[in-house]
Enzyme design. Structure first.
Site, PDB file in Angstrom:
ATOM      1  N   ASP A 115     -28.972  31.617  45.327  1.00  0.00           N
ATOM      2  CA  ASP A 115     -27.775  30.873  44.966  1.00  0.00           C
ATOM      3  C   ASP A 115     -26.816  30.960  46.148  1.00  0.00           C
ATOM      4  OD1 ASP A 115     -25.978  29.360  43.528  1.00  0.00           O
ATOM      5  OD2 ASP A 115     -26.173  30.548  41.709  1.00  0.00           O
ATOM      6  N   GLU A 165     -13.648  24.063  31.624  1.00  0.00           N
ATOM      7  CA  GLU A 165     -14.802  24.958  31.601  1.00  0.00           C
ATOM      8  C   GLU A 165     -15.771  24.531  32.701  1.00  0.00           C
ATOM      9  OE1 GLU A 165     -17.386  24.677  28.210  1.00  0.00           O
ATOM     10  OE2 GLU A 165     -17.203  22.505  28.081  1.00  0.00           O
TER      11      GLU A 165
END
Length: 727
Positions: free
Chosen positions: A248, A461
């Protein structure tokens, strides 16, 4: 082409071609290929290539593309076929855009064919901001949908990949976002293999996913991008994964800066490469040269990584003549086409869950409506259509747009925003947060029915750093409807007009007051570019809702364990002890379905049996409206030697039934479906009794009452001796 350049010969075996190319590369050239924006090697005709691309629900961040519903919405379809079709369509658009980018020598970020999708992490806690990217809370459903998406994206050509998929984030990763760079997710062996790994196993062993991305966090003390247990023992050892592993973005830096497992960039790079992390999204791998000089890393290990990376590029046709690769012929015109927009609309229809429909107020008879009020902060919002990791559609249909499109010219549509999503205090200039209430109430008073559009948005979010002013780093700190939405709903309800609530969100929110005050509730998620039309299709009965919740909607935060606790105890439908507000697998229809005639091909089998148990059931549409039913099979171990789930999903079948029509469906269960995971993480088929449930919901009493439909059951017995099985 010469004998010296065998790697350019498309007729030679892949391994031989890759080995030939590596034999011609210097160590520096090899290392340059292990960073996400890989350098060109002109003398070998290796083009510059940026590995980073995204297509979570459409080709993302690269201009115009079809925007499908967010992943959690697609999961609500419970349909492998639909997700395969969506992914296949995305791959077509990806190739079309890539082909044109190559012609214009555009090799920048988000222009390649290696897509860091799908996200198959388990959505274990509704506070997690990235839960919207997942396929929900169930390992089985996540695995089935993940496999379908990967196979659709990668295609079925015997030699070439249409696009390369990447299963992420490996593994045990679902928040908190604000702590992900230093957090240690502690998980026992049972939960690891029972909950967090099955979807990844399916992606690797069944879908042959080309890549796996490691998570930011540690797992039981080991960085996920340099984990002996996850990467060497399980992924490449047990599962024999031979694709490439990518970090990542920034995760290798975390190893020494935040996890502090190593003390320098060269040591962190060496640790990751030695464990099998082939590609660095970041720049730490620029320190590999120092790592080699210091003896922390050798060229043979680097060769293994570069070989895996180059195999992917060969499979994508990057070293072959344009005419050799059939996907190079996909024209640009397929991107954002009329057909793809219609698929986006159909996908949105299949993603919308009807949670309540008191006295069958829906569908609305649009030809009998004189007026309709469309109220709320999400009614005319483009962001709530999109979700995160998205492209840009050429046309968006908001919820109020869709209603305008659906009603006839004689029906008046009143629109009022009412409030925004955040504001609870007066502005600097004295504007009150409820300043729009009067207009909203007036619109309701003048209308036959109210459609109130509430919820949250991707602005509230998402991933860490992607959400402005988020105290949770992208996660929700509570589940309540933000801003003045509860007060707006109460004010509108005071008018006495019937209310249909449409909720847009990527994760569960508290819907207690919505359920109480609204006659009908639709969960629309982030429904994509055609979301408004799809919602209108359901509101007015042009489409019969069929979607089911892929995640539990709890009553309140009081039903949740600590966010940082990765134990599955009291989490998700499998282990929750209390009834939620709306359970996993629940969703209503405009018609009724009846199950009958449950039959098993056998009521007992020996533990060494290698065949299948066939489960047959008849389903009849007993209503007067055609509809799609999502039949669900759950399995319960009645005599387990260790604590197990109440029951677990083990089969899904979606079927279309005309009014009055009856069909028989069949599920096939293997002995592995009956196995449990013991406390040591071993898959064991234990002897004893099991119960099979088939119906339109979970088998618990609460779900059956909500669904107004009985779930059928039958027992089956495993005889012989307990047997250890391959995980």
């Amino acid at each position: 082409m010469t004998e010296e350049n065998k790697y350019k010969n498309p007729d030679l075996p892949l391994e031989e071609r890759v080995d030939d190319l590596l034999s011609k590369m210097t160590l520096e050239e090899k290392m340059s290929q292990m960073i996400y924006d890989a350098a060109a090697v002109e003398r070998l005709d290796i083009k510059k290539y940026n590995w980073w691309n995204e297509c979570l629900h459409g080709v993302a961040r690269a201009g115009t593309a079809t925007v499908f519903p967010q992943a959690i919405g697609m999961a609500a379809s419970f349909s492998e076929e639909l997700l395969h079709d969506v992914a296949d369509t995305i791959a077509d658009e990806a190739r079309a855009k890539y082909n044109e980018a190559q012609k214009h020598n555009d090799r920048g970020i988000y222009k390649g064919l290696t897509f860091w999708t799908p996200n198959i992490n388990i959505f274990r806690d509704p506070r997690w901001g990235r839960g919207q990217e997942t396929y929900g809370e169930d390992p089985y459903l996540t695995g089935r949908l993940g496999v379908a998406f990967i196979e659709g994206l990668q295609g079925d050509h015997p030699k070439y990949l249409k696009a390369a998929a990447c299963a992420k984030h490996f593994a045990v990763h679902s928040g908190p976002e604000s702590e992900r760079h230093h957090f240690d997710a502690v998980v026992n062996k049972k939960d690891l293999r029972e909950t967090y790994l099955p979807a990844f196993r399916d992606a690797v062993k069944e879908a042959d996913v080309e890549a796996v991305m490691g998570a930011y966090n540690r797992v039981n003390g080991e960085p996920a991008c340099a984990s002996e247990e996850l990467m060497e023992n399980i992924l490449r050892g047990e599962w024999e994964f031979d694709g490439h592993y990518v970090s990542d973005c920034g995760a290798i830096e975390d190893i020494y800066v935040r996890h502090k497992v190593q003390d320098s960039p060269e040591a962190a790079a060496a640790m990751a490469v030695n464990k099998g992390c082939d590609l660095n999204c970041g720049r730490v791998y620029e320190s590999m040269k120092i790592a080699v000089e210091e003896g922390l890393l050798d060229e043979e290990t680097i060769d293994k990584s570069v070989k895996r990376l180059m195999k992917t590029r060969f499979k994508l046709g990057m070293f072959d003549a344009e005419a050799e690769v059939p996907f190079n012929k996909i024209p640009y015109q397929v991107n954002d086409s009329k057909e793809n927009r219609e698929l986006a609309r159909e996908t949105a229809r299949q993603s919308i869950v009807m949670l309540k429909n008191k006295d069958s107020i829906l569908p609305l008879a649009k030809n009998e409506l004189d007026s309709i009020a469309v109220i709320g902060p999400n009614a005319d919002s483009q962001p709530v259509l999109i979700g995160n990791y998205s492209g840009k559609a050429s046309k968006y249909v908001t919820l109020v747009d869709g209603i305008h499109n659906a009603v006839n010219d004689n029906t008046r549509v009143y629109y009022a925003e009412g409030c925004d999503l955040r504001t609870t205090e007066p502005s600097y200039w004295g504007n009150q947060p409820d300043a729009g209430f009067a207009e909203a109430v007036t619109a309701a008073e003048k209308s036959d029915v109210v459609v109130i559009c509430l919820g949250i948005s991707p602005e509230l979010e998402g991933e860490e750093g992607a959400v402005a002013n988020s105290d949770g780093g992208g996660d929700k700190i509570d589940l309540k409807l933000p801003g003045m939405q509860e007060e707006l709903l109460a004010a509108v309800a005071e008018t006495g007009k019937p209310i249909i609530a449409v909720i847009t969100n990527g994760s569960p929110v508290e819907l207690n007051s919505v359920t109480e005050k609204a006659e009908a509730v639709l969960e629309a998620w982030y429904p994509g570019q055609e979301g408004g039309n799809a919602v209108a299709d359901i509101l007015f009965g042009d489409y019969n809702p069929s979607a089911k919740l892929p995640v539990t909607f709890v009553k309140s935060m009081d039903q949740l364990p600590d966010f940082r606790d990765y134990s599955m105890q009291n989490r998700t439908y499998r282990f929750m002890e209390e009834d939620p507000l709306y359970p996993f697998g629940f969703g209503l229809s405009y018609t009724d379905f009846e199950y009958s005639g449950l039959e098993l091909s056998q009521t007992e089998f020996n533990s060494d049996f290698s065949g299948e148990t066939k489960v047959k059931v008849k389903i009849k549409n007993t209503g007067d409206t055609a509809g799609k039913e999502v039949a669900q099979l759950y399995l319960r171990d009645l005599e387990a030697s260790v604590p197990v789930a109440k029951y677990e999903l083990r089969g899904v079948k979606a079927l279309d039934l005309a009014a009055g029509e009856e069909k028989e469906v069949e599920f096939n269960l293997t002995p592995r479906d009956f196995a449990l995971i013991d406390n040591d993480g071993q898959a064991v088929l234990e002897t004893g009794k099991f119960k099979i449930f088939v119906g339109g919901s979970q088998p618990d009493q609460y779900s059956q009452i909500l669904n107004d439909q009985k779930v059928l059951s039958a027992e089956i017995k495993v005889k012989g001796e307990d047997l250890k099985l391959e995980y």
